[in-house]
Design a protein around this motif. Sequence first.
Motif, PDB file in Angstrom:
ATOM      1  N   SER A 283     101.048  27.702 -58.255  1.00  0.00           N
ATOM      2  CA  SER A 283     102.390  28.191 -57.946  1.00  0.00           C
ATOM      3  C   SER A 283     103.070  27.289 -56.919  1.00  0.00           C
ATOM      4  O   SER A 283     104.255  26.964 -57.051  1.00  0.00           O
ATOM      5  CB  SER A 283     102.319  29.624 -57.431  1.00  0.00           C
ATOM      6  OG  SER A 283     103.604  30.108 -57.120  1.00  0.00           O
TER       7      SER A 283
ATOM      8  N   ASN B 209     100.887  35.449 -58.145  1.00  0.00           N
ATOM      9  CA  ASN B 209     101.262  34.059 -58.413  1.00  0.00           C
ATOM     10  C   ASN B 209     101.279  33.711 -59.903  1.00  0.00           C
ATOM     11  O   ASN B 209     101.340  32.539 -60.255  1.00  0.00           O
ATOM     12  CB  ASN B 209     100.323  33.105 -57.675  1.00  0.00           C
ATOM     13  CG  ASN B 209     100.552  33.154 -56.184  1.00  0.00           C
ATOM     14  OD1 ASN B 209     101.631  32.848 -55.709  1.00  0.00           O
ATOM     15  ND2 ASN B 209      99.544  33.585 -55.454  1.00  0.00           N
TER      16      ASN B 209
ATOM     17  N   GLU C  36      97.557  30.448 -56.647  1.00  0.00           N
ATOM     18  CA  GLU C  36      98.461  30.132 -55.537  1.00  0.00           C
ATOM     19  C   GLU C  36      98.714  28.632 -55.461  1.00  0.00           C
ATOM     20  O   GLU C  36      99.855  28.193 -55.266  1.00  0.00           O
ATOM     21  CB  GLU C  36      97.895  30.646 -54.218  1.00  0.00           C
ATOM     22  CG  GLU C  36      98.811  30.373 -53.040  1.00  0.00           C
ATOM     23  CD  GLU C  36      98.260  30.902 -51.728  1.00  0.00           C
ATOM     24  OE1 GLU C  36      99.057  31.004 -50.780  1.00  0.00           O
ATOM     25  OE2 GLU C  36      97.054  31.193 -51.628  1.00  0.00           O
TER      26      GLU C  36
END
Length: 163
Positions: free
Chosen positions: A9, A36, A6
């Motif tokens: 990303s 992600n 995450e």
Amino acid sequence: MSDEFETLSNLDVAVVVAAGNSGARSGVSALASDSNVICVSASDGEGTFASFSNRDADLTDLVADGMDIAYMGSVVSGTSFSAPLVAGAIAEVKSEFYASYGHELSSNEALHLLQATGDSLNRTGEVAGTSASAGSGYVELDLTGALGAVYDLAALAALGIVV
């Protein structure tokens, strides 16, 4: 590793992960199932899934050649050889776009461009997706088509990519 994926990303880093090689038609490796990452399955390079390739209509983002790859004097196969092709294609599309227009595509835009310009895979016998995001099926990487679309303003506009 979900938190790390995450974070990457959110920093617009494309994390490309191999789907796995157990031949599952409705599942991918644990790492490749994270929302992600970009999940890559393997094909024979001619529009058909490699028999060993894991795939999932809801999770596989792109498919790339993963069979009979020349590697250090050997010939190898696996989704681990498909994933770097997609990572390289994302980098190439982003580079060409930047060189042409002076600003960067996001990793998601680059993936969307690759998906939109890819070739439909032979899905005979495949398991259908269960989510609305599964779309119309699996798409095989076509870097030449994607690079052509970088210079096609109408194609970019149709994809919602601002030049």
